[in-house]
Design an enzyme around this catalytic site. Sequence first.
Site, PDB file in Angstrom:
ATOM      1  CG  MET A   8      -1.887  -1.220   1.141  1.00 28.79           C
ATOM      2  SD  MET A   8      -3.091  -1.245   2.471  1.00 28.79           S
ATOM      3  CE  MET A   8      -4.093   0.152   2.045  1.00 28.79           C
ATOM      4  N   GLY A  10      -0.291   4.302  -0.175  1.00 24.60           N
ATOM      5  CA  GLY A  10      -0.961   5.476   0.372  1.00 24.60           C
ATOM      6  C   GLY A  10      -1.804   6.178  -0.671  1.00 24.60           C
ATOM      7  CB  CYS A 102      11.337   1.493  -7.621  1.00 26.97           C
ATOM      8  SG  CYS A 102      10.551   1.323  -6.010  1.00 26.97           S
ATOM      9  CB  CYS A 200       8.159   8.684  -5.237  1.00 30.41           C
ATOM     10  SG  CYS A 200       9.544   7.530  -5.004  1.00 30.41           S
TER      11      CYS A 200
END
Length: 365
Positions: A8, A10, A102, A200
């Site tokens: 998760m 967010g 990532c 990010c």
Amino acid sequence: MKKVMVAMSGGVDSSVAALLLQRQGYSLCGATLSLYSNRDIGLEETKTCCALDDVEDARRVCAKLGIDHLVFNMKAQFKQGVIEPFAQGYQRGETPNPCIECNRSIKFSGVLTRAQQLEYDAIATGHYVQSEYDNAAGRWLLKKAKDPVKDQSYVLYVLTQTMLASTLFPLGGLNKQEVRQLAEEHGLVTARKSESQDICFVPDGNYAGFLTRTLGIVSEPGHFASPQGEVLGQHEGMIHYTLGQRRGLGISADRRLFVIQKDMQSNTVVLGDEALLMQRWMMVDTLNWVSIGMPQSSIRAQVKSRYRQAAQPAWLHPQEDGRLIVEFDAPQRALTPGQAAVFYADDIVLGGGTIRGNILEEKRP
RNA sequence: UGGGCUGUAGCCAAGCGGUAAGGCACCAGACUUUGACUCUGGCAUUCCGAUGGUCCGAAUCCAUCCAGCCCAA
């Protein structure tokens, strides 16, 4: 009852992924990866920032669903596996895609490892993709999302068979509107959060400033030049530019000028007409084959050379050194080193790799 | 200090008496789990080097001046 650990972020997507799995009867927990500290991204340690807010949002959604929420510290791995390669790529004159790295080395393996340690049966993410097991081939297939507008298969070509075997993608058959509506109906705080926000770990979107200020990378100013070698002006350092770029050059001309070449040797950015960006051939390495094994001879495929682009018909020519040459049927714009090339057979992801560079017509095999 | 040319937004540039095209750059949005591209909108009302004049009306005609460029000396 199968136990699933949901990754998760967010955001609204992974929130709804958890919601859907819960309704399907899985026993869940939510997991959020802590990827960087404020200091890692050049902010004051004391300042509350978006990353923290995202963790809080994930926690709130889990509370709403009545499931446990875990936070895993992956800062060191993220720095080594994503931020540092990102910086190195730019220093080589490439244009890296940190989201791919990532996914390759942090997100999936990180959550999967923890899930196994805690004896979960599978993990899940909020990506818009579909997967299925092909009995005939004995392999997992990665497929585009049902909704082509939100399809995220491009950024998941790095997944392995092991990862696919253990990962659920509950959103693969939905569209964005449906996802938001579900979030809204169930009172999830993430229902109205906006879409992506650049890289990010570079919240303000100024990646060149991040490289310079936070990582101390020096990129010397140099010349803008025409294809004929005529000096057109001064550039601010190679890291500020990528192939095909038009804006931010500060060079006024009687027509639009694009970055058509980065010459690291002479520290020169070559500007020219868009037609000069069109190439049919490119070299791809660091390959990962998903739904098929490495082909032994040339095959047909559709190839995406950037995220927001329709796949283009091409030949894939495997090389003896393990690399691959892509031959497009029609010239493609700005085939950029460092970016990902992903190969499709209709909606199935065959595999993909990293673009090393285009191959000029006269040098093609 | 003879002759010729030019002076329109940050850059290039149209306009040749009727009330400032366009391109580039720049800015803002949209799009977007990378960088780009793309799209939409904004961008000369200290008004067309300056000052006077002609005219119902001038960036456009006239005069003078200023600045820059070129050719001769």
